[in-house]
Design a protein around this motif. Structure first.
Motif, PDB file in Angstrom:
ATOM      1  N   TRP A  96      44.430  47.601  51.145  1.00  0.00           N
ATOM      2  CA  TRP A  96      45.784  47.407  50.629  1.00  0.00           C
ATOM      3  C   TRP A  96      45.699  46.456  49.450  1.00  0.00           C
ATOM      4  CZ3 TRP A  96      46.478  42.217  51.795  1.00  0.00           C
ATOM      5  CH2 TRP A  96      45.863  41.735  52.956  1.00  0.00           C
ATOM      6  N   GLU A  97      46.800  46.216  48.779  1.00  0.00           N
ATOM      7  CA  GLU A  97      46.922  45.551  47.468  1.00  0.00           C
ATOM      8  C   GLU A  97      46.517  46.555  46.385  1.00  0.00           C
ATOM      9  OE1 GLU A  97      48.512  43.125  46.298  1.00  0.00           O
ATOM     10  OE2 GLU A  97      48.932  42.122  48.191  1.00  0.00           O
ATOM     11  N   THR A  98      47.527  47.023  45.683  1.00  0.00           N
ATOM     12  CA  THR A  98      47.322  48.102  44.714  1.00  0.00           C
ATOM     13  C   THR A  98      46.250  47.769  43.682  1.00  0.00           C
ATOM     14  OG1 THR A  98      49.650  48.616  45.021  1.00  0.00           O
ATOM     15  CG2 THR A  98      48.551  49.647  43.141  1.00  0.00           C
ATOM     16  N   GLY A  99      46.287  46.540  43.172  1.00  0.00           N
ATOM     17  CA  GLY A  99      45.315  46.173  42.135  1.00  0.00           C
ATOM     18  C   GLY A  99      43.888  46.290  42.651  1.00  0.00           C
ATOM     19  N   ALA A 100      43.678  45.842  43.898  1.00  0.00           N
ATOM     20  CA  ALA A 100      42.328  45.912  44.483  1.00  0.00           C
ATOM     21  C   ALA A 100      41.926  47.366  44.709  1.00  0.00           C
ATOM     22  CB  ALA A 100      42.300  45.136  45.799  1.00  0.00           C
ATOM     23  N   ILE A 101      42.876  48.177  45.159  1.00  0.00           N
ATOM     24  CA  ILE A 101      42.563  49.602  45.400  1.00  0.00           C
ATOM     25  C   ILE A 101      42.207  50.283  44.080  1.00  0.00           C
ATOM     26  CG2 ILE A 101      43.416  51.805  46.264  1.00  0.00           C
ATOM     27  CD1 ILE A 101      45.376  50.233  48.062  1.00  0.00           C
ATOM     28  N   LEU A 102      42.994  49.986  43.044  1.00  0.00           N
ATOM     29  CA  LEU A 102      42.717  50.604  41.740  1.00  0.00           C
ATOM     30  C   LEU A 102      41.326  50.215  41.239  1.00  0.00           C
ATOM     31  CD1 LEU A 102      46.153  50.131  39.908  1.00  0.00           C
ATOM     32  CD2 LEU A 102      45.166  52.274  40.756  1.00  0.00           C
ATOM     33  N   ARG A 103      40.987  48.952  41.390  1.00  0.00           N
ATOM     34  CA  ARG A 103      39.657  48.512  40.935  1.00  0.00           C
ATOM     35  C   ARG A 103      38.557  49.191  41.751  1.00  0.00           C
ATOM     36  NH1 ARG A 103      42.951  44.092  39.993  1.00  0.00           N
ATOM     37  NH2 ARG A 103      42.818  43.326  37.863  1.00  0.00           N
ATOM     38  N   TYR A 104      38.796  49.352  43.037  1.00  0.00           N
ATOM     39  CA  TYR A 104      37.809  50.054  43.864  1.00  0.00           C
ATOM     40  C   TYR A 104      37.611  51.480  43.357  1.00  0.00           C
ATOM     41  CZ  TYR A 104      35.967  53.037  47.429  1.00  0.00           C
ATOM     42  OH  TYR A 104      35.240  54.004  48.058  1.00  0.00           O
ATOM     43  N   LEU A 105      38.719  52.189  43.170  1.00  0.00           N
ATOM     44  CA  LEU A 105      38.605  53.592  42.734  1.00  0.00           C
ATOM     45  C   LEU A 105      37.929  53.686  41.377  1.00  0.00           C
ATOM     46  CD1 LEU A 105      42.082  55.045  43.813  1.00  0.00           C
ATOM     47  CD2 LEU A 105      39.860  55.337  44.963  1.00  0.00           C
ATOM     48  N   ALA A 106      38.301  52.771  40.487  1.00  0.00           N
ATOM     49  CA  ALA A 106      37.719  52.801  39.141  1.00  0.00           C
ATOM     50  C   ALA A 106      36.217  52.535  39.199  1.00  0.00           C
ATOM     51  CB  ALA A 106      38.415  51.776  38.255  1.00  0.00           C
ATOM     52  N   THR A 107      35.821  51.573  40.043  1.00  0.00           N
ATOM     53  CA  THR A 107      34.400  51.231  40.158  1.00  0.00           C
ATOM     54  C   THR A 107      33.611  52.374  40.795  1.00  0.00           C
ATOM     55  OG1 THR A 107      35.055  48.931  40.452  1.00  0.00           O
ATOM     56  CG2 THR A 107      32.795  49.478  41.059  1.00  0.00           C
ATOM     57  N   GLN A 108      34.199  52.952  41.828  1.00  0.00           N
ATOM     58  CA  GLN A 108      33.494  53.997  42.581  1.00  0.00           C
ATOM     59  C   GLN A 108      33.472  55.338  41.845  1.00  0.00           C
ATOM     60  OE1 GLN A 108      31.470  53.795  44.938  1.00  0.00           O
ATOM     61  NE2 GLN A 108      32.209  54.572  46.894  1.00  0.00           N
ATOM     62  N   TYR A 109      34.565  55.647  41.144  1.00  0.00           N
ATOM     63  CA  TYR A 109      34.707  57.006  40.615  1.00  0.00           C
ATOM     64  C   TYR A 109      34.960  57.093  39.111  1.00  0.00           C
ATOM     65  CZ  TYR A 109      35.174  58.023  45.566  1.00  0.00           C
ATOM     66  OH  TYR A 109      34.944  58.118  46.908  1.00  0.00           O
ATOM     67  N   GLY A 110      35.327  55.974  38.477  1.00  0.00           N
ATOM     68  CA  GLY A 110      35.666  56.039  37.061  1.00  0.00           C
ATOM     69  C   GLY A 110      34.415  56.145  36.197  1.00  0.00           C
ATOM     70  N   ASP A 111      34.569  56.747  35.017  1.00  0.00           N
ATOM     71  CA  ASP A 111      33.415  56.775  34.120  1.00  0.00           C
ATOM     72  C   ASP A 111      33.381  55.482  33.301  1.00  0.00           C
ATOM     73  OD1 ASP A 111      35.220  57.033  32.050  1.00  0.00           O
ATOM     74  OD2 ASP A 111      34.873  59.180  31.766  1.00  0.00           O
TER      75      ASP A 111
END
Ligand code: GSH
Length: 213
Positions: free
Chosen positions: A65-80
């Motif tokens: 939870w915490e949108t900012g943390a989730i976004l950073r996770y997704l970006a790190t894991q899946y973003g180019d």
């Protein structure tokens, strides 16, 4: 496979889902929060003791939870590398604008402006407070306006996580019935976002269920 708990009308869910869409990830979304309930159940509170949405769980992983943390996770894991660079210095420049957008734009818009205009009964609306809040937000948007004179996107010339934290606010900002200061570059930037399929699907979502008459 990602599971996201959160109603489509939540601005934080919209930011998360827009990011999921831009990254092309498979997901299941479960309505939760506001009139949909779910977020007050023991099962949900075991995932997020705050009872807020969004919550993300991936396969058998721990809930986030915490949108900012989730976004950073997704970006790190899946973003180019353009969306969320691996190089710490380049990433920090984008993270700076990401954080800036959350604190200065999302938080200065959602409570002070959106809630007062859309989620407050007309008879109780405080027009002076709304005007003051738009002015405070407008001063921050001046900074974005200048930045968008230098770059096509908030943190550079391609879409990054900073645009997710920033741009998801703009649909409501430009849609609600308020007097807005002139920001022609911001307007053009927003128009460009509205052409993105993931933005259309996850951000340009009706907020009528939130309206208090
Ligand atoms: N700091 C949290 C805030 C989460 C939050 O306040 N979410 C709102 C929706 S935007 C919520 O859960 N509201 C209660 C509800 O929908 O029932 C985050 O960034 O994820």
């Amino acid at each position: 496979m990602l599971t996201v708990w959160g109603r489509k009308s939540s601005s934080n869910v919209q930011a998360l889902m827009w990011c999921v869409g831009e990254l092309g990830l498979a997901y299941e979304r479960i309505d939760a929060g506001f009139t949909y309930g779910v977020n007050d159940t023991p099962e949900f509170l075991a995932m997020n003791p705050n009872g807020t949405v969004p919550v993300l769980r991936e396969d058998d992983g721990e809930p986030l939870w915490e949108t900012g943390a989730i976004l950073r996770y997704l970006a790190t894991q899946y973003g180019d590398d353009a969306f969320w660079p691996k190089d710490a210095r380049r990433r920090a420049r984008i993270d700076m604008w990401t954080e800036w957008a959350k604190i200065n734009i999302a938080l200065n818009f959602t409570g002070p402006v959106f809630w007062r205009v859309v989620r407050t009964a007309a008879a109780l609306r405080n027009e002076a407070a709304i005007r003051a809040a738009i002015a405070t937000l407008g001063a921050k948007l001046d900074i974005a306006e200048a930045q968008l004179g230098r770059h096509r996107f908030l943190a550079g010339d391609n879409l990054t996580l900073a645009d997710i934290q920033f741009g998801h606010v703009l649909y409501r900002y430009f849609d609600i019935d308020i007097q807005r200061p002139a920001h022609p570059r911001l307007q053009r930037y927003y128009q460009n976002l509205t052409e993105r399929p993931a933005f259309q699907e996850h951000v340009m979502v009706s907020y009528e269920e939130l309206r208090v008459l």
